[in-house]
Write an enzyme that holds these catalytic residues in place. Structure first.
Site, PDB file in Angstrom:
ATOM      1  N   THR A  28       0.844  -1.200   0.000  1.00  0.00           N
ATOM      2  CA  THR A  28       0.000   0.000   0.000  1.00  0.00           C
ATOM      3  C   THR A  28       0.876   1.247   0.000  1.00  0.00           C
ATOM      4  O   THR A  28       1.950   1.247   0.607  1.00  0.00           O
ATOM      5  CB  THR A  28      -0.887  -0.009   1.261  1.00  0.00           C
ATOM      6  OG1 THR A  28      -1.772  -1.119   1.173  1.00  0.00           O
ATOM      7  CG2 THR A  28      -1.715   1.261   1.400  1.00  0.00           C
ATOM      8  N   GLY A  29       0.386   2.294  -0.647  1.00  0.00           N
ATOM      9  CA  GLY A  29       1.109   3.571  -0.635  1.00  0.00           C
ATOM     10  C   GLY A  29       1.446   4.003  -2.052  1.00  0.00           C
ATOM     11  O   GLY A  29       1.114   3.322  -3.029  1.00  0.00           O
ATOM     12  N   SER A  30       2.135   5.140  -2.152  1.00  0.00           N
ATOM     13  CA  SER A  30       2.394   5.700  -3.484  1.00  0.00           C
ATOM     14  C   SER A  30       3.430   4.872  -4.251  1.00  0.00           C
ATOM     15  O   SER A  30       3.356   4.768  -5.483  1.00  0.00           O
ATOM     16  CB  SER A  30       2.856   7.155  -3.355  1.00  0.00           C
ATOM     17  OG  SER A  30       3.970   7.249  -2.487  1.00  0.00           O
ATOM     18  N   ASP A  81       6.288  -4.159  -1.395  1.00  0.00           N
ATOM     19  CA  ASP A  81       5.690  -3.027  -0.686  1.00  0.00           C
ATOM     20  C   ASP A  81       6.746  -1.959  -0.407  1.00  0.00           C
ATOM     21  O   ASP A  81       7.948  -2.241  -0.391  1.00  0.00           O
ATOM     22  CB  ASP A  81       5.079  -3.515   0.640  1.00  0.00           C
ATOM     23  CG  ASP A  81       4.096  -2.508   1.233  1.00  0.00           C
ATOM     24  OD1 ASP A  81       3.863  -1.441   0.635  1.00  0.00           O
ATOM     25  OD2 ASP A  81       3.548  -2.799   2.317  1.00  0.00           O
ATOM     26  N   GLY A  95       3.539   1.748   7.818  1.00  0.00           N
ATOM     27  CA  GLY A  95       2.250   2.123   8.400  1.00  0.00           C
ATOM     28  C   GLY A  95       1.901   3.582   8.236  1.00  0.00           C
ATOM     29  O   GLY A  95       0.874   4.034   8.739  1.00  0.00           O
ATOM     30  N   GLY A  96       2.751   4.311   7.473  1.00  0.00           N
ATOM     31  CA  GLY A  96       2.418   5.712   7.182  1.00  0.00           C
ATOM     32  C   GLY A  96       1.053   5.817   6.515  1.00  0.00           C
ATOM     33  O   GLY A  96       0.341   6.805   6.684  1.00  0.00           O
ATOM     34  N   GLY A  97       0.685   4.784   5.774  1.00  0.00           N
ATOM     35  CA  GLY A  97      -0.623   4.757   5.106  1.00  0.00           C
ATOM     36  C   GLY A  97      -1.667   3.992   5.902  1.00  0.00           C
ATOM     37  O   GLY A  97      -2.735   3.676   5.374  1.00  0.00           O
ATOM     38  N   GLU A 103      -0.463  -5.449   6.053  1.00  0.00           N
ATOM     39  CA  GLU A 103       0.881  -5.582   5.470  1.00  0.00           C
ATOM     40  C   GLU A 103       1.689  -6.642   6.213  1.00  0.00           C
ATOM     41  O   GLU A 103       2.395  -7.452   5.610  1.00  0.00           O
ATOM     42  CB  GLU A 103       1.597  -4.230   5.503  1.00  0.00           C
ATOM     43  CG  GLU A 103       0.953  -3.212   4.564  1.00  0.00           C
ATOM     44  CD  GLU A 103       1.502  -1.796   4.692  1.00  0.00           C
ATOM     45  OE1 GLU A 103       1.282  -1.018   3.762  1.00  0.00           O
ATOM     46  OE2 GLU A 103       2.135  -1.472   5.702  1.00  0.00           O
TER      47      GLU A 103
HETATM   48  C1  5RP Z   1       1.501   2.024   4.198  1.00  0.00           C
HETATM   49  C2  5RP Z   1       2.968   1.835   4.198  1.00  0.00           C
HETATM   50  C3  5RP Z   1       3.730   2.382   3.039  1.00  0.00           C
HETATM   51  O1  5RP Z   1       4.485   1.377   2.489  1.00  0.00           O
HETATM   52  C4  5RP Z   1       4.617   3.497   3.510  1.00  0.00           C
HETATM   53  O2  5RP Z   1       3.837   4.453   4.210  1.00  0.00           O
HETATM   54  C5  5RP Z   1       5.363   4.160   2.352  1.00  0.00           C
HETATM   55  O3  5RP Z   1       4.459   4.858   1.578  1.00  0.00           O
HETATM   56  P1  5RP Z   1       4.879   5.601   0.241  1.00  0.00           P
HETATM   57  O4  5RP Z   1       5.268   4.542  -0.735  1.00  0.00           O
HETATM   58  O5  5RP Z   1       3.642   6.360  -0.165  1.00  0.00           O
HETATM   59  O6  5RP Z   1       6.030   6.525   0.547  1.00  0.00           O
HETATM   60  O7  5RP Z   1       3.560   1.267   5.081  1.00  0.00           O
HETATM   61  O8  5RP Z   1       0.925   1.586   5.403  1.00  0.00           O
END
Ligand code: 5RP
Length: 218
Positions: A28-30, A81, A95-97, A103
């Site tokens: 998950t995430g960008s 991921d 877990g930023g997202g 995950e």
């Molecule tokens: C989501 C996550 C993402 O992998 C993490 O936050 C990185 O995000 P991004 O690819 O947008 O920088 O752990 O829960």
């Protein structure tokens, strides 16, 4: 190159780890979103995916990639991921997202965790990025008090409800030199569903997007 271009480069570089006729674990995430774009280019060669969030599921389904329930899959060849931070021991903060629990489950059933990050995420010691923990709502205050006792500052992520119906506390001012020990310690607090430390089960391969190309660490 912009940060997003570096994320795109690693998202597409991860395709080389996808074996035909397999089910792929998707994060998950960008950065993971770029991997989904890449996966779509070979969608007819794979069986499908197991997804770590409603957001990634939606994107996969929009591409016509079949999404399997995690309970119907014994094991996955790879899980791809992003991460918020990764150290040289391949331990991560994630877990930023807010998708950390799903995950961690997918990482647990995967033979290989391929972490895709731009170079800004590589650190000596984890902890500059606030460490997310997913918490059962009724335990929020108790868990926050326990985190204070560790000398850190928990901040409630206001307005965020996880895909599992829980809340997130982000732990600030908390450098983590002993990630495996801290993962166990925080996991043991009553009411914690998941801590966003991926140390006990870290990454097997890291693809790091740098201005001079994608670096692979295994
Ligand atoms: C989501 C996550 C993402 O992998 C993490 O936050 C990185 O995000 P991004 O690819 O947008 O920088 O752990 O829960």
């Amino acid at each position: 190159m912009t940060q997003d271009e570096l994320k795109k480069a690693v998202g597409f570089a991860a395709l080389k780890f996808v074996k035909p006729k397999t089910i792929v674990g998707v994060g998950t995430g960008s950065t993971a979103a770029h991997f989904i774009d890449a996966l779509a280019t070979i969608k007819n060669d794979i069986i499908g995916a197991v997804s770590s969030s409603e957001a990634s599921t939606k994107k996969l389904m929009e591409y016509g990639i079949r999404v399997f329930d995690c309970n119907d899959v014994d094991s996955l060849d790879i899980y791809v991921d992003g991460a918020d931070e990764i150290n040289h021991q391949m331990q991560m903060i994630k877990g930023g997202g807010a998708a950390l629990t799903r995950e961690k489950i997918i990482a647990a059933i995967s033979k290989k965790f391929v972490c895709i990050v731009d170079e800004s995420k590589v650190v000596e010691t984890l902890g500059n990025f606030p460490l997310p923990i997913e918490v059962i709502p009724m335990a929020r205050s108790y868990v926050a008090r326990e985190i204070f006792k560790l000398g850190a500052k928990p901040i409630y992520r206001d307005g965020v409800v996880t895909d599992n119906g829980n809340v997130i506390l982000d732990i600030h001012d908390f450098m983590i030199p002993n990630a495996i020990e801290m993962e166990h310690k925080i996991n043991n607090i009553a009411g914690v569903v998941t801590v966003g430390l991926f140390a006990n089960r870290g990454a097997n391969i890291a693809l790091i997007g740098t201005k001079s190309g994608v670096k692979e660490i295994a």
